[in-house]
Enzyme design. Structure first.
Site, PDB file in Angstrom:
ATOM      1  N   GLU A 223      -0.245   4.676   6.981  1.00  0.00           N
ATOM      2  CA  GLU A 223       0.692   3.750   6.411  1.00  0.00           C
ATOM      3  C   GLU A 223       2.224   4.082   6.919  1.00  0.00           C
ATOM      4  OE1 GLU A 223       0.260   1.318   4.480  1.00  0.00           O
ATOM      5  OE2 GLU A 223      -1.834   1.604   3.742  1.00  0.00           O
TER       6      GLU A 223
ATOM      7  N   ALA B 190       0.864  -1.244   0.118  1.00  0.00           N
ATOM      8  CA  ALA B 190       0.017  -0.038   0.292  1.00  0.00           C
ATOM      9  C   ALA B 190       1.001   1.160  -0.085  1.00  0.00           C
ATOM     10  CB  ALA B 190      -0.980   0.070   1.126  1.00  0.00           C
TER      11      ALA B 190
ATOM     12  N   LEU C 218      -3.528  30.699  -4.944  1.00  0.00           N
ATOM     13  CA  LEU C 218      -4.813  30.877  -5.613  1.00  0.00           C
ATOM     14  C   LEU C 218      -5.377  31.961  -4.242  1.00  0.00           C
ATOM     15  CD1 LEU C 218      -4.303  28.346  -6.997  1.00  0.00           C
ATOM     16  CD2 LEU C 218      -6.727  27.598  -6.208  1.00  0.00           C
TER      17      LEU C 218
END
Ligand code: TGC
Ligand code: FAD
Length: 393
Positions: free
Chosen positions: A372, A251, A347
């Site tokens: 993880e 993963a 932005l």
């Protein structure tokens, strides 16, 4: 060739990394990118805002062949690891929550069964999981044991020929929508893995609410209270913590790529915005300070994507060590988060709304940095790899 005859670099693929992909990998990239554009991008802001993940996405993703795509047989597509990485990148360019659904299903739940399960367990679960009909979750973390899963308190004890499992698992992706939970527990013989159908008496899952990150992803608490499963529910080949950690390698590899998907979306959004937003009578992209930000993003995005590609090729050659995966996870998630934060500043105020994907990616990446294996854990894994000294305890 004369340098003047070489075309100018493409701002969206500056180092020509796309050309490094094989035909199958490019084809998969195109299919996933089109699906994300057509199905995810028009809806993701409101899924994120409402904190939902439509259940029907699983069957669609199964139809695309993305669940457990780099596994062989049992209805899995059997692609290269690099192709799986490319798919993770495209999915996370949509949203890390969608990539998480695929990571947990394919790399954690399916991989656990594929790597450690009996032939009967593989036949019983993998084809339905590959189609997205059965969703899986992976229960390792507990309320008091996150970075240090070796200390887990969940137990499985023999009662006659059955196993009785007791304990609580925390922060479990897909928990309440799963048909099958891979649960790791302490036994007399050390840590073992169990396949627990979620309809089993004594199994409950509650969703964890009020997350401000990975909102388009289901995260649950699993409670196992004298949860009885038959003798053949144990994964026969997994013994010790190495069982779940081997699944985490898979993963984490997907995250190495996925993080660059988030980063790419932020970079491209910021680049487009900077060339059209005018202040002081000129596009803000014309200011040196904005260019420096964009160039820093370009450098880290391209280096991180090259790293992902390199690790993919190493994995396909059977030469990838867990510490290499830690190198990629630590570097690329950290880089992606820095890119997302920098893009947010370009932005301006628009950067804090869901009208643009940037703040959503930035918030998601806070979870990706933690799950993880936290960035600190991967730092210590790498520290141990180069010094030989364990600094965990
Ligand atoms: P240690 O003594 O080092 O190792 C125990 C056993 O495991 C073996 N091993 C590995 N095997 C395969 N791959 C790896 N990367 C491995 N690392 C270690 C090791 O050889 C040993 O085997 P054996 O046969 O000798 O018993 O273990 P430790 O207790 O010192 O812990 C090491 C540490 C801290 C690195 C490990 O516990 C760790 O990685 N902690 C982080 C926990 C973590 O990452 N949790 C993730 C939970 S799942 C999740 O977050 C899903 S997010 C879902 C989504 O994408 O939505
Ligand atoms: P802790 O381990 O308590 O760590 C807290 C802080 O202390 C961190 O900064 C950590 O790096 C630091 N720290 C800990 N030990 C040390 C040390 N020795 N040296 C230096 N610093 C240290 N888990 C699953 O099992 N399955 C899932 O599907 C899953 N999905 C998740 C989805 C989401 C959205 C999230 C946020 C988490 C998920 N997790 C899942 C849990 C995840 O793996 C854990 O959150 C992670 O491993 C960290 O554990 P913790 O949160 O308990 O933090």
């Amino acid at each position: 060739m004369n340098a003047a005859m070489v075309g100018a670099p493409d701002a969206r693929d500056f180092l020509g990394i796309e050309a490094l992909l094989g035909e199958e990998e490019r084809m998969i990239r195109g299919v996933v990118r089109d699906w994300v554009r057509g199905r995810v991008l028009p809806e993701i802001a409101q899924w994120f805002e409402r904190g939902i993940l439509p259940r029907e996405l699983a069957a669609e993703i199964g139809g695309l062949g993305l669940f457990g795509m780099h596994l062989h047989g049992y209805g899995c597509a059997g692609t290269s690891a690099t192709a799986y990485g490319v798919a993770c990148m495209e999915l996370e360019a949509g949203d890390a929550g969608i990539r998480s659904l695929v990571s947990v299903q394919g790399s954690l739940a399916m991989y656990a069964i594929y790597r450690w399960g009996s032939e009967e367990q593989k036949q019983a679960w993998l084809p339905a999981m590959a189609r997205g009909e059965a969703i899986g979750c992976f229960g390792l973390t507990e309320p008091d044991f996150g970075s240090n899963p070796a200390g887990m308190r969940t137990t499985a004890r023999r009662v006659g020929s059955d196993w009785a499992i007791d304990g609580t698992k925390m922060w479990i992706t897909n928990g309440s929508i799963a048909a099958i939970a891979v649960v790791w527990a302490q036994t007399d013989a050390g840590i073992r893995g169990f396949l627990v159908p979620t309809t089993t008496k004594g199994f409950r899952a509650h969703d964890i609410e009020r997350k401000l990150s990975l909102r388009a992803s289901v995260t649950s608490e699993l409670i196992l209270d004298d949860c009885r499963v038959p003798a053949d529910a144990v994964l026969p080949e997994a013994r010790g913590l190495g069982g779940p950690l081997a699944c985490l390698n898979e993963a984490r590899f997907g995250i190495v790529w996925g993080a660059m998907g988030s980063a790419r979306s932020c970079y491209e959004t910021a680049l487009e915005y900077a060339t059209t937003r005018v202040q002081f009578d000129r596009p803000i992209a014309g200011f040196q300070l904005t260019q420096e930000k964009l160039v820093n993003m370009l450098l880290e995005l391209n280096k991180g994507t090259l790293l992902a590609w390199h690790l993919g090729r190493m994995k396909d050659a059977g030469k990838l060590h867990g510490a290499h995966v830690s190198f990629g996870k630590l570097n690329n998630v950290r880089a992606a988060l820095a890119i997302a934060r920098e893009a947010r500043t370009i932005l301006g105020a628009n950067g804090v709304t869901l009208e643009y994907p940037v703040i959503r990616h930035a918030n998601n990446l806070e979870s990706v940095l933690t799950y993880e294996g936290t960035s600190e854990m991967h730092t210590l894994i790498l520290g141990k790899a180069i010094t030989g000294l364990d600094a965990f305890g």
